[in-house]
Design an enzyme around this catalytic site. Structure first.
Site, short mmCIF file in Angstrom:
data_model
loop_
_atom_site.label_atom_id
_atom_site.label_comp_id
_atom_site.label_asym_id
_atom_site.label_seq_id
_atom_site.Cartn_x
_atom_site.Cartn_y
_atom_site.Cartn_z
N HIS A 1 -2.54 9.80 -8.44
CA HIS A 1 -3.98 9.05 -7.88
C HIS A 1 -5.11 9.67 -8.76
O HIS A 1 -6.13 9.84 -8.16
CB HIS A 1 -4.09 9.29 -6.35
CG HIS A 1 -3.32 8.34 -5.73
ND1 HIS A 1 -1.88 8.22 -5.71
CD2 HIS A 1 -3.52 7.62 -4.75
CE1 HIS A 1 -1.23 7.51 -5.03
NE2 HIS A 1 -2.53 7.06 -4.11
N GLY B 1 -2.00 3.95 -11.83
CA GLY B 1 -0.96 3.53 -10.60
C GLY B 1 -1.45 3.25 -9.49
O GLY B 1 -1.01 2.40 -8.59
N HIS B 2 -2.90 3.59 -9.00
CA HIS B 2 -3.54 3.14 -7.85
C HIS B 2 -4.86 2.46 -8.56
O HIS B 2 -5.79 3.06 -8.27
CB HIS B 2 -3.83 4.05 -6.80
CG HIS B 2 -4.19 3.59 -5.79
ND1 HIS B 2 -5.02 2.55 -5.30
CD2 HIS B 2 -3.66 3.69 -4.22
CE1 HIS B 2 -5.41 2.31 -4.31
NE2 HIS B 2 -4.54 2.84 -3.37
N HIS C 1 1.72 -3.49 -3.84
CA HIS C 1 1.14 -2.54 -2.88
C HIS C 1 -0.12 -3.40 -2.72
O HIS C 1 -0.90 -3.73 -3.64
CB HIS C 1 0.72 -1.15 -3.22
CG HIS C 1 0.20 -0.43 -2.34
ND1 HIS C 1 -1.31 -0.33 -2.22
CD2 HIS C 1 0.46 0.73 -1.59
CE1 HIS C 1 -1.88 0.47 -1.39
NE2 HIS C 1 -0.58 1.17 -0.92
N GLU D 1 3.49 -0.66 2.28
CA GLU D 1 2.04 -1.10 2.37
C GLU D 1 2.06 -2.33 1.59
O GLU D 1 0.94 -2.50 1.03
CB GLU D 1 1.04 0.09 2.07
CG GLU D 1 1.21 1.15 2.96
CD GLU D 1 0.10 2.11 2.75
OE1 GLU D 1 -0.18 2.39 1.57
OE2 GLU D 1 -0.39 2.82 3.65
N GLU E 1 -3.62 -3.28 6.20
CA GLU E 1 -4.25 -2.08 6.25
C GLU E 1 -5.97 -2.41 6.20
O GLU E 1 -6.13 -3.46 5.30
CB GLU E 1 -3.65 -1.41 4.89
CG GLU E 1 -4.37 -0.04 4.97
CD GLU E 1 -4.11 0.79 3.73
OE1 GLU E 1 -4.80 1.68 3.21
OE2 GLU E 1 -2.91 0.55 3.07
N CYS F 1 -8.05 -0.66 4.44
CA CYS F 1 -8.34 -0.86 3.18
C CYS F 1 -7.92 -2.02 2.30
O CYS F 1 -8.89 -2.52 1.36
CB CYS F 1 -7.57 0.28 2.34
SG CYS F 1 -8.56 1.98 2.54
N CYS G 1 -7.73 7.32 3.97
CA CYS G 1 -8.67 6.33 3.04
C CYS G 1 -9.43 5.24 3.95
O CYS G 1 -10.49 5.21 3.49
CB CYS G 1 -7.82 5.67 2.29
SG CYS G 1 -6.04 5.06 2.77
N CYS G 2 -8.96 4.95 5.00
CA CYS G 2 -9.56 3.74 5.79
C CYS G 2 -10.79 4.08 6.36
O CYS G 2 -11.83 3.47 6.25
CB CYS G 2 -8.50 3.30 6.60
SG CYS G 2 -7.42 2.43 5.94
#
Length: 649
Positions: free
Chosen positions: A153, A202-203, A261, A326, A342, A344, A410-411
């Site tokens: 990340h 990757g994210h 994801h 997720e 989610e 996010c 994160c949310c």
């Protein structure tokens, strides 16, 4: 490629002004207000409670101290004393972005300004001499930098740093934080790029941040980098393992099915949409050797939206059906009780839909913004402003409740940054017309048709369909006022000063075009009958069930409103008559639906798991049902909840 930049910072999360692929441009945050109704109340809570709570919890969980130690501002070892997840920096960056959008609206808030200045100083100290900034990869962990970009990340955190920096620049006009962001981005480009290392994020998050850095600074290299990182997905050999989960199984311009994801996917599509908007109709940006041109990427973005909207999106606008990873599931895999959805992902859905609207002007994307905002996104926020959902199921047995914080947090700050910037999503301009995207009570001022159009909007939408628009100022030339024509709505008779007006239909909008004069009043009302919805036959979880909707709102049954019956035992007639009640005593006002249902006998405590099937011999009894907006569930006594209600018979 170059583009002149206005001297005054443009306070909006995206600034596609002058982009060759943009049909619409946002009205910035300072030029729009939300002064009443549900969205204004959400934003007031965000300003007064949520931003303070998130800052406090970032301090309590150690995320801010991690950055202080990285910059030598706090004693201790950055590795031995590190607290939280390796992506904890991103939560601080998202809070900072939210705070900057709030400051853009409230520049007189000296306490908030001081807190922002303090955080910027912490980040300046934490940045290493080569531009690197991540509090986890310090000291002996420094050797791991950029060795696992699939999982660790670093670019994701960097993307949120860049977005916070852009927000800071646009809110304050100061370049302190954007200079930190530029040094970080320049460092990344010394590691990755043509002739250097391959590597896809990757994210995803970094890509759309790079586009916005280009827009904020006019420095084309950032747009070039965004395109390069997008093209790295699905490269051969694979940069991050080649899995669908990481959107690395095929070049993005060849992908046609939403997969992997959910948050990562929607962020990547958002960044790709930004790149398409910036480069459509132009020659390929310099430095993108090996790309295939922009048209295939544009085709992919459009096809991916169709797959998402038609086969993989919950009725609440939620995205992602699988707790495992997720992730998105197969087409029509939209279970209710095990829905992940989610928070996010709802934020990402909203942001992608907005950018698709700015690019195309199509009302479908505005409708998607409306749907996810008023249902699957705001459900992530508790009515106290202090607790949050990470997961947003469409059915529950009473155990799923909002939480003050999460190990992966994160949310909460993601929701906060979206809510803080909401006025910037509410309106757009283009074609000598002001386009309203989010109906809400407030004001808007925009430059159209060579002059200034200022409107004052009065409405209780989405609780009520009546809308009144007062013209405060108007340009000398004719211009358009475009109001939503949602897919769920029938025709609306719009009147100017009490006289029915001629209108134009424009792909999900109704446009009233004339020479407006100050004091004129535009009025109309959306009919809001209760509409039962059935899902596609291949959505197995909803066979024989309906969801109740009214306007953009999805409703649910909650056990607290039904003390006489277990809501898991009820059913409804598809043509049942529902009445709407105003409920001022509930959370400063909402509406609930009331109508007849049927309750079958509750199963005996010792009922077997399976039994011989036979015709029912006990008739169900009549019961009165109450449904409330889905985004308000789980704010009262715990108990079962369901969106999809079985049909009687």
């Amino acid at each position: 490629m170059s583009r002149a930049r206005a001297e005054t910072p443009f306070a909006a999360p995206a600034d596609p002004r002058g982009a060759p692929g943009a049909l619409r441009t946002p009205v910035p945050l300072r030029a729009a207000t939300l002064t009443g109704g549900p969205l204004a109340r959400v934003r007031e809570r965000n300003r007064e409670v949520t931003l303070e709570i998130i800052h406090q919890r970032c301090e309590e969980c150690g995320a801010v101290d991690n950055l202080r130690r990285a910059g030598g501002l706090l004693d201790g070892d950055p590795v031995a004393d590190f607290q939280g997840q390796y992506y904890a920096d991103s939560d601080v960056f998202k809070w900072l972005e939210a705070a900057c959008w709030q400051l853009a609206e409230s520049p007189e808030d000296e306490k908030l300004r001081a807190r922002i200045d303090s955080m910027v100083s912490i980040l300046e100290a934490a940045q290493q001499d080569d531009g690197y900034l991540n509090s986890y990869f310090m000291n002996e962990r420094a050797a791991r930098r950029w060795t696992n970009i699939r999982d660790e990340h670093e670019m994701y955190c960097g993307g949120h740093l860049v977005q916070a920096a852009v927000a800071h620049l646009r809110a304050t006009g100061e370049r302190r934080l954007v200079e930190v962001a530029i040094r970080f981005v320049d460092h990344v480009w010394t590691v990755f790029g043509p002739g250097r290392r391959p590597g896809a994020d990757g994210h995803p998050e970094y890509e759309t941040a790079l586009v916005e850095l280009w827009r904020a600074t006019g420095e084309e290299r950032f747009l070039v980098q965004a395109r390069w990182f997008i093209d790295q997905h699905g490269a051969s050999p694979a940069a991050i393992g080649g899995r669908e989960y990481h959107l690395d199984h095929a070049p993005l311009h060849k992908q046609r099915e939403v997969t992997g994801h959910a948050v990562r996917a929607l962020y990547l599509y958002t960044g790709a949409t930004d790149v398409v908007t910036e480069t459509s109709g132009t020659t390929e940006a310099t430095g993108t050797t090996g790309t295939t041109g922009i048209a295939p990427l544009a085709e992919a973005v459009d096809a991916l939206w169709r797959d998402f909207a038609d086969r993989k999106r919950y009725v609440t606008g939620g995205a992602g059906s699988r707790h495992d990873g997720e992730a998105f599931g197969e087409r029509w895999e939209l279970g209710d009780e095990r829905a992940y959805a989610e928070s996010c992902a709802s934020v990402a859905h909203f942001q992608w839909a907005w950018r698709m609207f700015l690019r195309t002007g199509a009302g479908e994307y505005r409708d998607a913004m409306d749907e996810v905002l008023h249902n699957g996104l705001l459900s992530g926020l508790g009515q106290d402003g202090e607790e949050f959902f990470y997961v947003n199921p469409l059915a529950d047995n009473g155990r799923h409740r909002r939480s003050p914080w999460f190990g992966t947090a994160c949310c909460p700050p993601n929701l906060a940054r979206l809510v803080a910037s909401l006025p910037a999503y509410a309106h757009a301009v283009g074609d000598d017309t002001l386009w309203t995207l989010l109906l809400a009570e407030g004001t808007v001022t925009a430059e159209v048709a060579g002059g200034t159009l200022e409107l004052r909007i009065a409405t209780a939408y989405p609780l009520d369909g009546a809308v009144a628009v007062e013209v405060v100022r108007a340009p000398e030339e004719a211009c358009g006022i475009a109001l939503p024509a949602p897919a769920w709505a029938g025709p609306v008779a719009w009147s100017v000063n009490g006289v029915e007006a001629a209108v134009e239909a424009a792909d999900g909008f109704t446009v009233l075009r004339r020479r407006w004069r100050a004091g004129e009043r535009l009025t109309g009302a959306y009919a809001m009958p209760v509409r039962p919805l059935a899902a596609h036959p291949r959505v197995r979880a909803t066979h024989g069930r309906i969801a109740l909707t009214r306007g953009p709102l999805v409703f649910c049954l909650e056990q607290m409103d039904h003390p006489e019956v277990d809501i898991r035992d009820v059913s409804v007639d598809v043509d049942a008559e529902w009445t709407v009640r105003q409920r001022p005593e509930l959370w400063d006002g909402t509406v609930t639906l009331h109508g007849p249902g049927w309750a079958r006998p509750a199963p005996a405590p010792d009922a077997p798991l399976y039994r011989q099937a036979r015709a029912e011999t006990t008739a169900p009894r009549r019961v009165e049902l109450t449904a409330l907006p889905y985004h308000l569930w789980a704010n009262r006594t715990p108990g079962p909840m369901q969106v999809w209600i079985p049909l009687a018979g």
